[in-house]
Design an enzyme around this catalytic site. Structure first.
Site, PDB file in Angstrom:
ATOM      1  N   TYR A 248     -15.359 -24.819  -2.630  1.00 12.22           N
ATOM      2  CA  TYR A 248     -13.974 -25.034  -3.068  1.00 12.22           C
ATOM      3  C   TYR A 248     -13.472 -23.779  -3.764  1.00 12.22           C
ATOM      4  O   TYR A 248     -14.258 -22.913  -4.170  1.00 12.22           O
ATOM      5  CB  TYR A 248     -13.858 -26.262  -3.985  1.00 12.22           C
ATOM      6  CG  TYR A 248     -14.767 -26.238  -5.207  1.00 12.22           C
ATOM      7  CD1 TYR A 248     -14.298 -25.769  -6.432  1.00 12.22           C
ATOM      8  CD2 TYR A 248     -16.079 -26.691  -5.131  1.00 12.22           C
ATOM      9  CE1 TYR A 248     -15.127 -25.753  -7.554  1.00 12.22           C
ATOM     10  CE2 TYR A 248     -16.910 -26.683  -6.244  1.00 12.22           C
ATOM     11  CZ  TYR A 248     -16.426 -26.206  -7.452  1.00 12.22           C
ATOM     12  OH  TYR A 248     -17.249 -26.180  -8.550  1.00 12.22           O
ATOM     13  N   HIS A 346     -10.429  -6.230   4.475  1.00 11.36           N
ATOM     14  CA  HIS A 346     -10.528  -6.216   3.010  1.00 11.36           C
ATOM     15  C   HIS A 346     -10.108  -4.868   2.445  1.00 11.36           C
ATOM     16  O   HIS A 346     -10.099  -3.849   3.151  1.00 11.36           O
ATOM     17  CB  HIS A 346     -11.920  -6.632   2.547  1.00 11.36           C
ATOM     18  CG  HIS A 346     -13.025  -5.654   2.736  1.00 11.36           C
ATOM     19  ND1 HIS A 346     -13.492  -4.834   1.730  1.00 11.36           N
ATOM     20  CD2 HIS A 346     -13.820  -5.383   3.806  1.00 11.36           C
ATOM     21  CE1 HIS A 346     -14.509  -4.109   2.169  1.00 11.36           C
ATOM     22  NE2 HIS A 346     -14.726  -4.420   3.432  1.00 11.36           N
ATOM     23  N   GLU A 393     -14.531  -8.604  -0.960  1.00 17.29           N
ATOM     24  CA  GLU A 393     -15.385  -8.797   0.209  1.00 17.29           C
ATOM     25  C   GLU A 393     -16.781  -8.260  -0.059  1.00 17.29           C
ATOM     26  O   GLU A 393     -17.784  -8.880   0.324  1.00 17.29           O
ATOM     27  CB  GLU A 393     -14.771  -8.089   1.430  1.00 17.29           C
ATOM     28  CG  GLU A 393     -15.483  -8.364   2.748  1.00 17.29           C
ATOM     29  CD  GLU A 393     -16.596  -7.381   3.093  1.00 17.29           C
ATOM     30  OE1 GLU A 393     -17.250  -7.555   4.130  1.00 17.29           O
ATOM     31  OE2 GLU A 393     -16.828  -6.430   2.313  1.00 17.29           O
ATOM     32  N   GLU A 394     -16.843  -7.093  -0.683  1.00 12.68           N
ATOM     33  CA  GLU A 394     -18.133  -6.414  -0.843  1.00 12.68           C
ATOM     34  C   GLU A 394     -19.174  -7.231  -1.609  1.00 12.68           C
ATOM     35  O   GLU A 394     -20.326  -7.314  -1.184  1.00 12.68           O
ATOM     36  CB  GLU A 394     -17.933  -5.037  -1.496  1.00 12.68           C
ATOM     37  CG  GLU A 394     -17.168  -4.041  -0.642  1.00 12.68           C
ATOM     38  CD  GLU A 394     -17.921  -3.609   0.613  1.00 12.68           C
ATOM     39  OE1 GLU A 394     -19.008  -4.153   0.901  1.00 12.68           O
ATOM     40  OE2 GLU A 394     -17.411  -2.726   1.318  1.00 12.68           O
ATOM     41  N   GLU A 402     -12.554 -17.762  -0.663  1.00 13.69           N
ATOM     42  CA  GLU A 402     -11.810 -18.594  -1.616  1.00 13.69           C
ATOM     43  C   GLU A 402     -10.447 -18.979  -1.050  1.00 13.69           C
ATOM     44  O   GLU A 402      -9.989 -20.111  -1.221  1.00 13.69           O
ATOM     45  CB  GLU A 402     -11.658 -17.858  -2.953  1.00 13.69           C
ATOM     46  CG  GLU A 402     -12.975 -17.505  -3.619  1.00 13.69           C
ATOM     47  CD  GLU A 402     -13.956 -18.666  -3.638  1.00 13.69           C
ATOM     48  OE1 GLU A 402     -13.597 -19.755  -4.126  1.00 13.69           O
ATOM     49  OE2 GLU A 402     -15.088 -18.492  -3.155  1.00 13.69           O
ATOM     50  N   TYR A 510     -22.581   5.107   3.558  1.00 10.25           N
ATOM     51  CA  TYR A 510     -22.344   3.669   3.394  1.00 10.25           C
ATOM     52  C   TYR A 510     -22.678   3.195   1.978  1.00 10.25           C
ATOM     53  O   TYR A 510     -23.813   3.308   1.511  1.00 10.25           O
ATOM     54  CB  TYR A 510     -23.179   2.916   4.420  1.00 10.25           C
ATOM     55  CG  TYR A 510     -23.051   1.411   4.400  1.00 10.25           C
ATOM     56  CD1 TYR A 510     -21.863   0.787   4.742  1.00 10.25           C
ATOM     57  CD2 TYR A 510     -24.134   0.613   4.055  1.00 10.25           C
ATOM     58  CE1 TYR A 510     -21.755  -0.594   4.752  1.00 10.25           C
ATOM     59  CE2 TYR A 510     -24.040  -0.770   4.059  1.00 10.25           C
ATOM     60  CZ  TYR A 510     -22.849  -1.367   4.401  1.00 10.25           C
ATOM     61  OH  TYR A 510     -22.750  -2.741   4.399  1.00 10.25           O
ATOM     62  N   SER A 617     -33.059 -31.884  27.911  1.00 12.21           N
ATOM     63  CA  SER A 617     -32.184 -32.518  28.905  1.00 12.21           C
ATOM     64  C   SER A 617     -30.858 -33.031  28.324  1.00 12.21           C
ATOM     65  O   SER A 617     -29.841 -32.981  29.034  1.00 12.21           O
ATOM     66  CB  SER A 617     -32.928 -33.648  29.622  1.00 12.21           C
ATOM     67  OG  SER A 617     -33.283 -34.682  28.727  1.00 12.21           O
ATOM     68  N   HIS A 674     -20.648 -24.346  12.052  1.00 12.17           N
ATOM     69  CA  HIS A 674     -20.509 -24.047  13.480  1.00 12.17           C
ATOM     70  C   HIS A 674     -21.854 -24.192  14.179  1.00 12.17           C
ATOM     71  O   HIS A 674     -22.858 -23.669  13.726  1.00 12.17           O
ATOM     72  CB  HIS A 674     -19.974 -22.626  13.661  1.00 12.17           C
ATOM     73  CG  HIS A 674     -19.206 -22.430  14.928  1.00 12.17           C
ATOM     74  ND1 HIS A 674     -19.810 -22.420  16.164  1.00 12.17           N
ATOM     75  CD2 HIS A 674     -17.875 -22.244  15.156  1.00 12.17           C
ATOM     76  CE1 HIS A 674     -18.890 -22.226  17.093  1.00 12.17           C
ATOM     77  NE2 HIS A 674     -17.701 -22.127  16.517  1.00 12.17           N
ATOM     78  N   GLY A 684     -29.912 -12.743   7.577  1.00 12.18           N
ATOM     79  CA  GLY A 684     -28.661 -12.497   6.888  1.00 12.18           C
ATOM     80  C   GLY A 684     -27.503 -12.378   7.849  1.00 12.18           C
ATOM     81  O   GLY A 684     -27.018 -13.360   8.382  1.00 12.18           O
ATOM     82  N   TYR A 685     -27.047 -11.155   8.090  1.00 11.05           N
ATOM     83  CA  TYR A 685     -25.884 -10.951   8.942  1.00 11.05           C
ATOM     84  C   TYR A 685     -26.217 -11.130  10.413  1.00 11.05           C
ATOM     85  O   TYR A 685     -25.361 -11.423  11.220  1.00 11.05           O
ATOM     86  CB  TYR A 685     -25.334  -9.534   8.739  1.00 11.05           C
ATOM     87  CG  TYR A 685     -24.647  -9.316   7.420  1.00 11.05           C
ATOM     88  CD1 TYR A 685     -24.279 -10.377   6.605  1.00 11.05           C
ATOM     89  CD2 TYR A 685     -24.360  -8.032   6.972  1.00 11.05           C
ATOM     90  CE1 TYR A 685     -23.646 -10.178   5.395  1.00 11.05           C
ATOM     91  CE2 TYR A 685     -23.719  -7.816   5.761  1.00 11.05           C
ATOM     92  CZ  TYR A 685     -23.366  -8.885   4.974  1.00 11.05           C
ATOM     93  OH  TYR A 685     -22.734  -8.670   3.785  1.00 11.05           O
TER      94      TYR A 685
END
Length: 731
Positions: A248, A346, A393-394, A402, A510, A617, A674, A684-685
């Site tokens: 939430y 972002h 985002e980071e 949110e 990065y 099946s 999903h 993770g990603y």
């Protein structure tokens, strides 16, 4: 049948999209008008804008809660307003830890205190901003003060711990040191804690990210010896977003968990370091020599330990609620204002963030500018376009999560699709997303010209696929997690895309202090040619979704992809069974013991549990039924329908992806709903397709695997029922 044949020929690269007469979702006349509109759009894109905007937005560090971050949001809002957008800033109050104490020292057999500082470099004034720079740390590490023997665990992924077990090495009560890469960083302390470790250190080995890759910054693009990758270690495979408000929105007055109860904060302290600071620690290790595949490029012999190296790790954070500001800019549709095409990137960064995320953010802004300019000259989109600049985002996909959690009912009713971008550089188009959008994205990719090669970005992508052993086709990859599309598709069932160019603008900037305007314009995308290519690609997709008479969701390629995923899962199970049978035969024949070097002993090999046969099946039957339903739908001339029928059809198409959700969510992480794709629980990603079934098999939870086969079959059965409703509309 003609539509289905065309889709299959496109899928397997037999013909190119240029052979098509019409854009998917548009009648012949509307298709020509759309092509003219997109040509006008492309001509107005300006690389100079991207350059100027990046220089402004990446001038100072701007992580969540900073003054400069808020200045950027207000500046962007001013630009969007000047272009004609209605704007608002939605602010959420999220937990964010700032490092107060960072201490890492080798206490035995010799002593060394890690500097934990990256050096400014000549020619890049942004790296010399002193106290403005965010110290290197891992957000959502817990506080801790621990001292113990050190163990080298390679990348710190499940297979590495299996290797340690063979060697009889236990990390319980120890501090582990792991290399970046191999998985998302948050998996490393998660697994280490599960194995009993009391602390975790992560470093960038120069083999993966340093001088073994090329010249280091400032001479070249790659990570120098003091560079440190910041990043979140929140347990995002459990749930992303604010750690204190799971499921939430983190509004000002929201009820919050106590920090001690937040399950996505790490259980052990974790700290990232440079390879300069890592070398003395690794040099002090003894014990077995690391396997060849574990060794990096430091000029040392890599040992595993444990000990005699002993380290002291002390971390303390300032845990505060910080404002996360999302900018939402809306251009209302001319005909269907309550149907939204949402476009996002972002704006927050760990430090300056020129590459990540500003390169994507400025492309989004240029797209929005030109779309608004076209609207002023009589080309207003039919559907509403919503441009979003996400904050936080980071540290954990927080701002977007949110916002989505705050708007779920409205999004499920109104959202057509979500299109995400993030960092961008020279190279090849990367595109992932809902496979119902694959045909449309392929058409767009064939219409955009690569700025370096003069062919379409699709042709260049396909050539790269072939060179890497793939086939000559343009396909969307599946989406796991890693950027702001996550809450849209994984939690809410909004069809989503993630787009970006890369592969040739490599470097080690990065999440370091070196991700600056200077570094970007030297190495990542000089001239911003690929920034324009990204704006061109994403903008055409946005405009097609906004203007299509019938939403361009194509199900034949979707079905082929799902069928392929099922085959992969069944093949995985067969491979596991064959591997176990081979292993057990070798154990029974004493082959492992007879070939073991007595001077390099390993733990005795044990018999493994046999892999059972599962009944697929229920899924196979419903996939076969789906093929019939989708074939019937593909034959329909949907563009010949009445306006009322088209509206009815579009409403059903908008909700189609939501049918692939299960309210209960995936096992052990119900936020992820999903059933076709999700991030891997221990990667993770990295994406897992058919995740409920696949992960149960990988974890050898056979009863659960059979149950998840039933869940997936039910999900696909529900999807088939929706396709049949589509058929009832078009008949």
């Amino acid at each position: 049948m003609k539509n289905k044949l065309l889709s299959l020929l496109l899928l397997f690269g037999v013909i190119s999209v240029s052979a098509q007469d019409k854009i998917i979702g548009f009648s012949e006349s509307a298709s020509e008008a759309q092509k003219e509109l997109e040509a006008k759009y492309e001509k107005q894109l300006s690389a100079d804008n991207l350059d100027q905007w990046m220089k402004r937005m990446a001038a100072e560090p701007h992580w969540v809660g900073t003054e400069y971050g808020e200045e950027n949001v207000k500046w962007m809002e001013k630009q969007f307003k000047s272009w004609g957008y209605k704007t608002k800033i939605d602010t959420y109050h999220v937990l964010f830890p700032y490092p107060k104490v960072r201490l890492l020292e080798l206490t035995a057999p010799t002593t060394y205190t890690a500097s934990l500082e990256a050096i400014p470099v000549e020619g890049d004034p942004y790296t010399a901003q002193g106290d403005k720079l965010l110290p290197s740390y891992n957000a959502f590490s817990t506080d801790g003060d621990v001292e113990a023997e050190l163990v080298f665990v390679n990348y710190g992924i499940p297979s590495d711990y299996e290797e340690l077990e063979k060697l009889g090495i236990d990390v319980k009560g120890k501090i582990v040191i792991a290399k970046y890469y191999g998985s998302w960083r948050g998996i490393k302390p998660k697994l280490a804690a599960e194995k009993g470790a009391i602390g975790c250190i992560i470093y960038s080995d120069p083999e993966d990210d340093g001088y073994a890759q090329g010249d280091v910054y400032p001479k070249g693009a790659f990570k120098n010896k003091t560079g440190v990758q910041r990043g979140s270690v929140m347990d995002m495979p459990l749930y992303p977003g604010d750690v204190l408000t799971p499921g939430y929105a983190a509004t000002k007055d929201a009820k919050r968990l106590d920090r001690e109860e937040a399950p996505t904060i790490t259980k052990i302290p974790v700290l990232p370091i440079s390879y300069e600071d890592a070398q003395p620690l690794l040099e002090a290790l003894e014990g077995p020599v690391a396997p060849a595949s574990w060794r990096g490029a430091l000029p040392i012999t890599y040992h595993i330990g444990p000990g005699p190296a002993k380290v002291h790790l002390k971390l303390e954070f300032d845990w505060q609620l910080k404002p996360a500001h999302n900018l939402i800019a809306t251009l209302e549709g001319d005909e269907f204002p309550d149907e939204w095409v949402i476009r996002g990137n972002h704006h927050d960064a760990w430090v300056h963030g020129a590459s990540d995320p500003i390169s994507g953010m400025v492309a989004l802004m240029e797209e929005a500018r030109v779309v608004a300019q076209l609207a002023k000259t009589g080309n207003k989109p039919k559907r509403t376009l919503v441009y979003c600049a996400w904050d936080a985002e980071e540290p954990g996909l927080i701002g977007s999560t949110e916002w989505v959690e705050d708007h779920i009912p409205e999004l499920k009713e109104k959202a057509v699709a979500y299109i995400n971008t993030d960092g961008n550089s020279r190279g090849y188009l990367g595109a992932g997303g809902s496979h119902s959008l694959q045909a449309m994205v392929s058409q767009v990719a064939h219409a955009v010209t690569d700025p370096q090669k003069g062919v379409s970005v699709a042709e260049r992508r396909k050539a790269a696929n072939v060179m890497r052993g793939g086939d000559n086709s343009f396909k969307l990859s599946a989406l796991g997690s890693g950027s702001d599309y996550t809450p849209f598709i994984q939690h809410t069932g909004i069809p989503s895309l993630n787009l970006g160019f890369g592969g040739e603008g490599s470097g080690g900037e990065y999440h370091t202090i070196y991700d600056t305007y200077t570094h970007y314009t030297r190495f990542k995308d000089p001239g911003f040619d690929y920034g324009v290519a990204l704006a061109n690609t994403a903008g055409r997709i946005s405009l097609r979704l906004a203007n299509a008479e019938v939403l361009p969701f194509e199900l034949t390629q979707w079905h082929s992809t799902i069928e392929g995923y099922l085959g992969e899962v069944m093949k995985t199970l067969e491979g596991m069974r064959a591997e176990v049978e081979k292993h057990n035969k070798l154990v029974a024949s004493d082959a492992y013991q007879l070939t073991m070097d007595p001077k390099k002993p390993v733990a005795p090999a044990k018999m493994k549990e046999e892999v059972p046969y599962l009944d697929f099946s229920p899924i196979q039957n419903v996939v076969a039924e789906l093929e019939k339903s989708i074939e019937a739908f593909s034959k329909a001339d949907v563009l010949a329908l009445s306006s009322a029928k088209k509206a009815q059809l579009n409403e059903k198409l908008m909700g189609l992806e939501q049918v692939l959700l299960q309210d209960k969510g995936l096992p052990r992480r119900d936020w992820f709903k999903h059933q076709i794709y999700a991030p891997g629980f221990y990667t993770g990603y990295g994406v897992k397709t058919l995740p409920g079934v696949r992960e149960a098999i990988e974890q050898k939870e056979w009863k659960e695997a059979q149950e998840q086969i039933g869940v997936l079959a039910t999900t696909l059965k529900n999807f088939n029922a929706e396709v049949q409703k589509l058929n009832s509309i078009v008949q």
